[in-house]
Design a protein around this motif. Structure first.
Motif, PDB file in Angstrom:
ATOM      1  N   VAL A 145       0.864  -1.181   0.000  1.00  0.00           N
ATOM      2  CA  VAL A 145       0.000   0.000   0.000  1.00  0.00           C
ATOM      3  C   VAL A 145       0.900   1.229   0.000  1.00  0.00           C
ATOM      4  O   VAL A 145       1.807   1.337   0.824  1.00  0.00           O
ATOM      5  N   THR A 146       0.654   2.137  -0.935  1.00  0.00           N
ATOM      6  CA  THR A 146       1.423   3.376  -0.948  1.00  0.00           C
ATOM      7  C   THR A 146       0.556   4.503  -0.388  1.00  0.00           C
ATOM      8  O   THR A 146      -0.602   4.652  -0.774  1.00  0.00           O
ATOM      9  N   MET A 147       1.122   5.243   0.549  1.00  0.00           N
ATOM     10  CA  MET A 147       0.351   6.295   1.216  1.00  0.00           C
ATOM     11  C   MET A 147       1.190   7.567   1.304  1.00  0.00           C
ATOM     12  O   MET A 147       2.347   7.531   1.730  1.00  0.00           O
ATOM     13  N   TYR A 148       0.584   8.660   0.896  1.00  0.00           N
ATOM     14  CA  TYR A 148       1.280   9.956   0.921  1.00  0.00           C
ATOM     15  C   TYR A 148       0.466  10.916   1.768  1.00  0.00           C
ATOM     16  O   TYR A 148      -0.754  10.965   1.658  1.00  0.00           O
ATOM     17  N   MET A 149       1.158  11.644   2.620  1.00  0.00           N
ATOM     18  CA  MET A 149       0.453  12.594   3.479  1.00  0.00           C
ATOM     19  C   MET A 149       1.145  13.948   3.352  1.00  0.00           C
ATOM     20  O   MET A 149       2.376  14.029   3.413  1.00  0.00           O
ATOM     21  N   CYS A 150       0.347  15.000   3.181  1.00  0.00           N
ATOM     22  CA  CYS A 150       0.939  16.328   3.098  1.00  0.00           C
ATOM     23  C   CYS A 150       1.427  16.735   4.475  1.00  0.00           C
ATOM     24  O   CYS A 150       0.659  16.794   5.430  1.00  0.00           O
ATOM     25  N   GLY A 151       2.705  17.001   4.559  1.00  0.00           N
ATOM     26  CA  GLY A 151       3.319  17.289   5.856  1.00  0.00           C
ATOM     27  C   GLY A 151       3.382  18.770   6.162  1.00  0.00           C
ATOM     28  O   GLY A 151       2.702  19.579   5.523  1.00  0.00           O
ATOM     29  N   PRO A 152       4.206  19.120   7.113  1.00  0.00           N
ATOM     30  CA  PRO A 152       4.198  20.488   7.611  1.00  0.00           C
ATOM     31  C   PRO A 152       5.025  21.456   6.754  1.00  0.00           C
ATOM     32  O   PRO A 152       5.953  21.051   6.070  1.00  0.00           O
TER      33      PRO A 152
ATOM     34  N   ASP B  63       7.370  26.975  12.125  1.00  0.00           N
ATOM     35  CA  ASP B  63       6.944  27.144  13.510  1.00  0.00           C
ATOM     36  C   ASP B  63       6.698  25.745  14.100  1.00  0.00           C
ATOM     37  O   ASP B  63       6.688  24.762  13.374  1.00  0.00           O
ATOM     38  N   TYR B  64       6.459  25.688  15.424  1.00  0.00           N
ATOM     39  CA  TYR B  64       6.068  24.416  16.037  1.00  0.00           C
ATOM     40  C   TYR B  64       4.682  24.065  15.535  1.00  0.00           C
ATOM     41  O   TYR B  64       3.882  24.959  15.275  1.00  0.00           O
ATOM     42  N   PHE B  65       4.366  22.776  15.405  1.00  0.00           N
ATOM     43  CA  PHE B  65       3.013  22.485  14.924  1.00  0.00           C
ATOM     44  C   PHE B  65       2.012  22.540  16.057  1.00  0.00           C
ATOM     45  O   PHE B  65       2.343  22.341  17.222  1.00  0.00           O
ATOM     46  N   HIS B  66       0.765  22.866  15.688  1.00  0.00           N
ATOM     47  CA  HIS B  66      -0.259  23.015  16.720  1.00  0.00           C
ATOM     48  C   HIS B  66      -1.050  21.729  16.880  1.00  0.00           C
ATOM     49  O   HIS B  66      -0.903  20.779  16.098  1.00  0.00           O
ATOM     50  N   ILE B  67      -1.900  21.716  17.891  1.00  0.00           N
ATOM     51  CA  ILE B  67      -2.603  20.481  18.232  1.00  0.00           C
ATOM     52  C   ILE B  67      -3.624  20.108  17.139  1.00  0.00           C
ATOM     53  O   ILE B  67      -4.005  18.940  17.007  1.00  0.00           O
ATOM     54  N   GLY B  68      -4.022  21.103  16.311  1.00  0.00           N
ATOM     55  CA  GLY B  68      -4.883  20.810  15.152  1.00  0.00           C
ATOM     56  C   GLY B  68      -4.121  20.003  14.111  1.00  0.00           C
ATOM     57  O   GLY B  68      -4.596  18.992  13.602  1.00  0.00           O
ATOM     58  N   ASN B  69      -2.884  20.400  13.817  1.00  0.00           N
ATOM     59  CA  ASN B  69      -2.035  19.615  12.917  1.00  0.00           C
ATOM     60  C   ASN B  69      -1.851  18.214  13.485  1.00  0.00           C
ATOM     61  O   ASN B  69      -1.867  17.224  12.756  1.00  0.00           O
TER      62      ASN B  69
ATOM     63  N   LEU C 245       4.740   4.678   3.803  1.00  0.00           N
ATOM     64  CA  LEU C 245       4.188   6.007   4.093  1.00  0.00           C
ATOM     65  C   LEU C 245       5.235   7.087   3.861  1.00  0.00           C
ATOM     66  O   LEU C 245       6.344   7.013   4.392  1.00  0.00           O
ATOM     67  N   VAL C 246       4.861   8.071   3.067  1.00  0.00           N
ATOM     68  CA  VAL C 246       5.752   9.206   2.805  1.00  0.00           C
ATOM     69  C   VAL C 246       5.064  10.489   3.271  1.00  0.00           C
ATOM     70  O   VAL C 246       3.901  10.729   2.931  1.00  0.00           O
ATOM     71  N   ILE C 247       5.752  11.265   4.094  1.00  0.00           N
ATOM     72  CA  ILE C 247       5.237  12.574   4.536  1.00  0.00           C
ATOM     73  C   ILE C 247       6.255  13.628   4.114  1.00  0.00           C
ATOM     74  O   ILE C 247       7.425  13.546   4.504  1.00  0.00           O
ATOM     75  N   ASN C 248       5.808  14.599   3.337  1.00  0.00           N
ATOM     76  CA  ASN C 248       6.783  15.578   2.840  1.00  0.00           C
ATOM     77  C   ASN C 248       7.013  16.701   3.840  1.00  0.00           C
ATOM     78  O   ASN C 248       6.197  16.956   4.719  1.00  0.00           O
ATOM     79  N   ILE C 249       8.148  17.349   3.669  1.00  0.00           N
ATOM     80  CA  ILE C 249       8.475  18.526   4.474  1.00  0.00           C
ATOM     81  C   ILE C 249       8.568  19.705   3.513  1.00  0.00           C
ATOM     82  O   ILE C 249       9.416  19.705   2.616  1.00  0.00           O
TER      83      ILE C 249
ATOM     84  N   PHE D 256       9.593  19.210  14.540  1.00  0.00           N
ATOM     85  CA  PHE D 256       8.495  18.386  14.009  1.00  0.00           C
ATOM     86  C   PHE D 256       8.729  16.909  14.357  1.00  0.00           C
ATOM     87  O   PHE D 256       7.848  16.230  14.886  1.00  0.00           O
ATOM     88  N   PHE D 257       9.944  16.420  14.106  1.00  0.00           N
ATOM     89  CA  PHE D 257      10.230  15.014  14.406  1.00  0.00           C
ATOM     90  C   PHE D 257      10.130  14.730  15.902  1.00  0.00           C
ATOM     91  O   PHE D 257       9.607  13.702  16.318  1.00  0.00           O
ATOM     92  N   GLU D 258      10.641  15.653  16.689  1.00  0.00           N
ATOM     93  CA  GLU D 258      10.585  15.461  18.149  1.00  0.00           C
ATOM     94  C   GLU D 258       9.140  15.403  18.633  1.00  0.00           C
ATOM     95  O   GLU D 258       8.773  14.557  19.442  1.00  0.00           O
TER      96      GLU D 258
END
Ligand code: AMP
Ligand code: ZN
Length: 469
Positions: A22-29, A33-39, A62-66, A95-97
């Motif tokens: 399964v290939t999955m792509y997610m639009c990342g940050p 800035d620090y990401f918020h709890i909505g992200n 899974l691929v998430i772009n920066i 973001f990773f942390e």
């Protein structure tokens, strides 16, 4: 398994292109800035989707772009007088942390936009050679009138969109809906060389280029928050399908907004809490439970009350897990195996999760399971150890491996509620100093007050530790 597809607006049977892959792509940050709890809601729900697909036996990539080149990064770099690369580097690390602290499993790959210029330029060249992209003074635009099905994802039609579109007088383009593929460099911006002169890529082309490079021209799942349906994902489809002449994505998944007083939480509105701040007060498990209690697609209101309730919910799970652990680690075992159908619970769990990841029902089922199991344990003596092991295995597979709302190896470890723990330790230090000064009245007062709050201090030769009642 059914997945709701934003493209067809209905639940569809999930059939990947090359099962079990399964290939999955997610639009990342966008890392400014620090990401918020909505992200965080989007990242956590995508994590649960990915974990469940793995549980079903799929091999998920899974691929998430920066996004590390963008107007907002450039603005911050100008405001803070630091190179854009430094801003992007710092917030990518954050973001990773933050993902790690939220117990989100790492993606297989996090491509950075700035390392994919050649790929983006290739896609733009392809579009230009097909007469779909046009260049005006070093700015390249996508001509939406050349893509017949433009609007198919968001359900908007071109006439409506054109009527509503605002035209920026500085942009010389054929149609107000045409969007940027390549932007001519302005003074002091990050820029790269290209067939159209020095400049930088538009935001949408990043995702078309990076998903193709790392997952292929057709992918199974593309995910992101609701705010990305239009124009970002609509434009990704227009770019990829016009360039490669094949279906870009099979299943489009979108996560609902986290709202605050019924308004979308967002950086631009300023009504946000960073995920870091929220984690000072609530554990990762509680935050995940809070999100899992609502369907991923609908809106959800952020509130201290609901997060507090979720925190209590996780404590119930922990208490249950501790009760099991106590029995499992006992030397002796009983010989009675209660009549309790754990398999039935498993079956139900899978049934609700198969129905478009119905996490609220899955959570309800776990609490139902805990209630029923607690009752059996209380009503019976002499229960066999194997029974407790079977209960634990259910909890591990569902609540830990898939939802991540408990971590059975960390039950005894304190760093659950960071701030609270820090404060208790501070009081312990103060009490130790008070004892050294022979101020036993104050030292005992601290001990007794903490005891009333359910925190028990345990003195030993090596120092004082605490546990919760
Ligand atoms: P951004 O850094 O703003 O581009 O967003 C990163 C991810 O979080 C994207 O997938 C967004 O769609 C998603 N997102 C942004 N705001 C929210 C929100 N309030 N609730 C849920 N998801 C959001
Ligand atoms: Zn994207």
């Amino acid at each position: 398994m059914l997945i709701y597809n934003t493209l067809t607006k209905r639940k569809e049977e999930f059939i990947p292109i090359n099962p079990p892959k399964v290939t999955m792509y997610m639009c990342g940050p966008t890392v400014y800035d620090y990401f918020h709890i909505g992200n965080a809601r989007s990242f956590i729900m995508a994590d649960i989707v990915r974990r469940y697909l793995q549980f079903k036996g799929f091999q998920v990539k899974l691929v998430i772009n920066i996004t590390d080149v963008d107007d907002k990064i450039i603005k911050k770099s100008n405001d803070e007088k630091k190179p854009a690369e430094e801003i992007a580097g710092f917030y990518s690390q954050a973001f990773f942390e933050d993902l790690e602290r939220l117990k989100v499993k790492p993606a297989d790959f996090y491509p950075k936009a700035t390392l994919h210029l050649a790929e983006m330029i290739e896609v733009i060249k392809e579009l230009e050679s097909k007469g779909i992209a046009y260049n005006i003074d070093g700015n390249v635009f996508y001509d939406v009138s050349k893509f017949d099905t433009y609007g198919k994802l968001s359900g908007k039609n071109l006439d409506e969109l054109e009527a509503g579109a605002r035209v920026d007088v500085n942009e010389k383009k054929k149609n107000p809906l045409d969007f940027s593929l390549w932007k001519r460099a302005k003074e002091g911006e990050m820029c790269w060389d290209s067939p159209w002169g020095i400049g930088r890529p538009g935001w949408h082309i990043e995702c078309s280029a990076m998903s193709t490079k790392h997952l292929g021209r057709s992918i199974d799942i593309h995910a992101g928050g609701n705010d990305l349906i239009f124009p970002h994902h609509e434009n990704e489809i227009a770019q990829s399908e016009a360039a490669f002449e094949q279906k870009f994505v099979r299943y489009w998944m979108h996560f609902g907004f986290l709202n605050i007083q019924n308004e979308k939480m967002s950086k631009s509105l300023g009504n946000f809490f960073t995920a870091r701040d929220v984690q000072q007060k609530y554990s990762a498990e509680a935050i995940r439970l809070f999100f899992a209690q609502t369907n991923y697609g609908g809106p959800l209101n952020f509130s201290d009350e609901l997060l507090g309730a979720a925190q209590k919910g996780t404590e119930k799970i922990i208490n249950f897990a501790e009760r099991l652990e106590e029995e499992i680690t006992k030397e002796s075992s009983g010989n009675f195996y209660p009549n309790f159908d754990v398999k039935k619970f498993f079956g139900e769990f899978e049934k609700v999760m198969d129905d478009d990841f119905n996490t609220p029902q899955a959570v309800a089922l776990i609490f139902d399971f805990i209630r029923s199991a607690n009752k059996i344990i209380s009503e019976n003596d002499n229960i066999q150890k194997e029974f407790y092991l079977e209960l634990k295995s259910f909890l591990k597979k569902t609540a830990e491996d898939i939802l991540g709302i408990v971590h059975l190896d960390e039950l005894k470890k304190p760093p659950m509620f960071f701030l609270e723990n820090d404060l208790i330790n501070l009081l312990i230090n103060i009490r130790e100093n008070l004892k050294k000064e022979k101020n036993y009245t104050m030292a005992d007062l601290i001990r007794n007050k903490l005891h009333e709050m359910g925190i028990i201090l345990q003195d030993s030769k090596t120092g004082t530790t605490f546990k919760r009642k």
